[in-house]
Design a protein around this motif. Sequence first.
Motif, PDB file in Angstrom:
ATOM      1  N   ARG A  38      66.369  47.731  40.260  1.00 44.14           N
ATOM      2  CA  ARG A  38      67.645  47.044  40.424  1.00 44.14           C
ATOM      3  C   ARG A  38      68.612  47.937  41.173  1.00 44.14           C
ATOM      4  O   ARG A  38      68.505  49.159  41.139  1.00 44.14           O
ATOM      5  N   GLN A  39      69.545  47.272  41.835  1.00 39.32           N
ATOM      6  CA  GLN A  39      70.562  48.008  42.573  1.00 39.32           C
ATOM      7  C   GLN A  39      71.899  47.296  42.423  1.00 39.32           C
ATOM      8  O   GLN A  39      72.031  46.128  42.826  1.00 39.32           O
ATOM      9  N   ALA A  40      72.851  47.995  41.844  1.00 41.18           N
ATOM     10  CA  ALA A  40      74.204  47.482  41.701  1.00 41.18           C
ATOM     11  C   ALA A  40      75.042  47.978  42.876  1.00 41.18           C
ATOM     12  O   ALA A  40      74.698  48.981  43.504  1.00 41.18           O
ATOM     13  N   PRO A  41      76.128  47.303  43.194  1.00 38.16           N
ATOM     14  CA  PRO A  41      76.978  47.713  44.319  1.00 38.16           C
ATOM     15  C   PRO A  41      77.444  49.157  44.184  1.00 38.16           C
ATOM     16  O   PRO A  41      77.923  49.565  43.126  1.00 38.16           O
ATOM     17  N   ARG A  45      69.292  52.449  43.996  1.00 42.29           N
ATOM     18  CA  ARG A  45      68.292  51.598  43.355  1.00 42.29           C
ATOM     19  C   ARG A  45      67.619  52.400  42.249  1.00 42.29           C
ATOM     20  O   ARG A  45      67.263  53.561  42.439  1.00 42.29           O
ATOM     21  N   GLU A  46      67.437  51.764  41.085  1.00 36.63           N
ATOM     22  CA  GLU A  46      66.818  52.459  39.961  1.00 36.63           C
ATOM     23  C   GLU A  46      65.648  51.643  39.416  1.00 36.63           C
ATOM     24  O   GLU A  46      65.644  50.409  39.468  1.00 36.63           O
ATOM     25  N   LEU A  47      64.681  52.376  38.879  1.00 40.79           N
ATOM     26  CA  LEU A  47      63.503  51.748  38.293  1.00 40.79           C
ATOM     27  C   LEU A  47      63.851  51.206  36.918  1.00 40.79           C
ATOM     28  O   LEU A  47      64.384  51.932  36.075  1.00 40.79           O
ATOM     29  N   VAL A  48      63.535  49.955  36.682  1.00 39.61           N
ATOM     30  CA  VAL A  48      63.833  49.303  35.410  1.00 39.61           C
ATOM     31  C   VAL A  48      62.603  49.263  34.503  1.00 39.61           C
ATOM     32  O   VAL A  48      62.670  49.616  33.331  1.00 39.61           O
ATOM     33  N   ALA A  49      61.482  48.836  35.043  1.00 42.48           N
ATOM     34  CA  ALA A  49      60.270  48.703  34.228  1.00 42.48           C
ATOM     35  C   ALA A  49      59.057  48.649  35.133  1.00 42.48           C
ATOM     36  O   ALA A  49      59.140  48.173  36.268  1.00 42.48           O
ATOM     37  N   THR A  50      57.928  49.149  34.625  1.00 41.98           N
ATOM     38  CA  THR A  50      56.664  49.067  35.353  1.00 41.98           C
ATOM     39  C   THR A  50      55.549  48.628  34.414  1.00 41.98           C
ATOM     40  O   THR A  50      55.619  48.835  33.203  1.00 41.98           O
ATOM     41  N   LYS A  86      73.850  42.914  29.254  1.00 37.06           N
ATOM     42  CA  LYS A  86      75.147  43.575  29.259  1.00 37.06           C
ATOM     43  C   LYS A  86      75.717  43.546  30.671  1.00 37.06           C
ATOM     44  O   LYS A  86      74.992  43.362  31.640  1.00 37.06           O
ATOM     45  N   SER A  87      77.007  43.792  30.774  1.00 40.26           N
ATOM     46  CA  SER A  87      77.636  43.789  32.091  1.00 40.26           C
ATOM     47  C   SER A  87      77.008  44.826  33.010  1.00 40.26           C
ATOM     48  O   SER A  87      76.892  44.614  34.222  1.00 40.26           O
ATOM     49  N   GLU A  88      76.560  45.930  32.432  1.00 36.99           N
ATOM     50  CA  GLU A  88      75.960  46.989  33.257  1.00 36.99           C
ATOM     51  C   GLU A  88      74.566  46.639  33.760  1.00 36.99           C
ATOM     52  O   GLU A  88      73.996  47.379  34.558  1.00 36.99           O
ATOM     53  N   ASP A  89      74.020  45.530  33.297  1.00 29.28           N
ATOM     54  CA  ASP A  89      72.724  45.073  33.812  1.00 29.28           C
ATOM     55  C   ASP A  89      72.872  44.266  35.102  1.00 29.28           C
ATOM     56  O   ASP A  89      71.878  43.954  35.754  1.00 29.28           O
ATOM     57  N   ALA A  90      74.096  43.921  35.448  1.00 23.52           N
ATOM     58  CA  ALA A  90      74.326  43.119  36.652  1.00 23.52           C
ATOM     59  C   ALA A  90      73.908  43.903  37.894  1.00 23.52           C
ATOM     60  O   ALA A  90      74.299  45.067  38.069  1.00 23.52           O
ATOM     61  N   ALA A  91      73.089  43.283  38.721  1.00 17.07           N
ATOM     62  CA  ALA A  91      72.562  43.951  39.911  1.00 17.07           C
ATOM     63  C   ALA A  91      71.674  42.969  40.661  1.00 17.07           C
ATOM     64  O   ALA A  91      71.391  41.869  40.163  1.00 17.07           O
ATOM     65  N   GLN A 111      62.242  40.002  47.907  1.00 17.14           N
ATOM     66  CA  GLN A 111      63.489  39.880  48.646  1.00 17.14           C
ATOM     67  C   GLN A 111      64.721  40.143  47.772  1.00 17.14           C
ATOM     68  O   GLN A 111      65.824  40.315  48.295  1.00 17.14           O
ATOM     69  N   GLY A 112      64.517  40.184  46.467  1.00 22.73           N
ATOM     70  CA  GLY A 112      65.626  40.444  45.555  1.00 22.73           C
ATOM     71  C   GLY A 112      66.188  39.172  44.963  1.00 22.73           C
ATOM     72  O   GLY A 112      66.210  38.123  45.612  1.00 22.73           O
ATOM     73  N   THR A 113      66.629  39.282  43.722  1.00 19.33           N
ATOM     74  CA  THR A 113      67.260  38.151  43.044  1.00 19.33           C
ATOM     75  C   THR A 113      68.463  38.678  42.277  1.00 19.33           C
ATOM     76  O   THR A 113      68.390  39.700  41.598  1.00 19.33           O
ATOM     77  N   GLN A 114      69.584  37.989  42.433  1.00 25.51           N
ATOM     78  CA  GLN A 114      70.848  38.460  41.881  1.00 25.51           C
ATOM     79  C   GLN A 114      70.975  38.096  40.408  1.00 25.51           C
ATOM     80  O   GLN A 114      70.757  36.939  40.018  1.00 25.51           O
ATOM     81  N   VAL A 115      71.358  39.086  39.613  1.00 20.79           N
ATOM     82  CA  VAL A 115      71.675  38.857  38.207  1.00 20.79           C
ATOM     83  C   VAL A 115      73.147  39.192  38.005  1.00 20.79           C
ATOM     84  O   VAL A 115      73.585  40.313  38.297  1.00 20.79           O
ATOM     85  N   THR A 116      73.897  38.220  37.526  1.00 16.52           N
ATOM     86  CA  THR A 116      75.318  38.398  37.268  1.00 16.52           C
ATOM     87  C   THR A 116      75.585  38.169  35.789  1.00 16.52           C
ATOM     88  O   THR A 116      75.128  37.159  35.231  1.00 16.52           O
ATOM     89  N   VAL A 117      76.275  39.104  35.158  1.00 12.34           N
ATOM     90  CA  VAL A 117      76.556  39.005  33.723  1.00 12.34           C
ATOM     91  C   VAL A 117      78.066  38.910  33.534  1.00 12.34           C
ATOM     92  O   VAL A 117      78.803  39.820  33.947  1.00 12.34           O
ATOM     93  N   SER A 118      78.505  37.845  32.927  1.00 16.18           N
ATOM     94  CA  SER A 118      79.932  37.661  32.690  1.00 16.18           C
ATOM     95  C   SER A 118      80.287  38.081  31.261  1.00 16.18           C
ATOM     96  O   SER A 118      79.518  37.870  30.334  1.00 16.18           O
ATOM     97  N   SER A 119      81.434  38.667  31.121  1.00 16.63           N
ATOM     98  CA  SER A 119      81.852  39.144  29.796  1.00 16.63           C
ATOM     99  C   SER A 119      82.718  38.119  29.089  1.00 16.63           C
ATOM    100  O   SER A 119      83.138  37.137  29.669  1.00 16.63           O
TER     101      SER A 119
END
Length: 119
Positions: A38-41, A45-50, A86-91, A111-119
């Motif tokens: 995942r990559q947040a603005p 980019r960080e590894l989440v799971a393998t 959580k909000s920090e998962d948004a990326a 190609q990437g898929t957007q995840v948006t988390v609203s508080s």
Amino acid sequence: QVQLVDSGGGLVQAGGSLRLSCAASGSIFSVNVMGWYRQAPGKERELVATIRSGGSTNYLDSVKGRFTISRDNAKNTVYLQMNSLKSEDAAVYYCNAKTWTGALYLDSWGQGTQVTVSS
């Protein structure tokens, strides 16, 4: 070469759940490891799971106990179940496949898929 199509992102409230999917095609028999990054603005980019071909999994510490990576070999699809978001998962989440060439790993990306988390 491996082609990846990821999907399943969207807008979710904090505490909610999403399931991401990554459909693989091409030379999938040669894939050794599949995963989600995942990559947040403004961040790297960080590894989440393998998940390896043998089934072993690995997770970023901050998602352990909340996210689960799995795969359906019959459908050539890898999933990322995300709970208690959580909000920090948004990326933007990217599916990745690593293929061992005999000398090094070759990366393929969705190609990437957007995840948006609203508080």
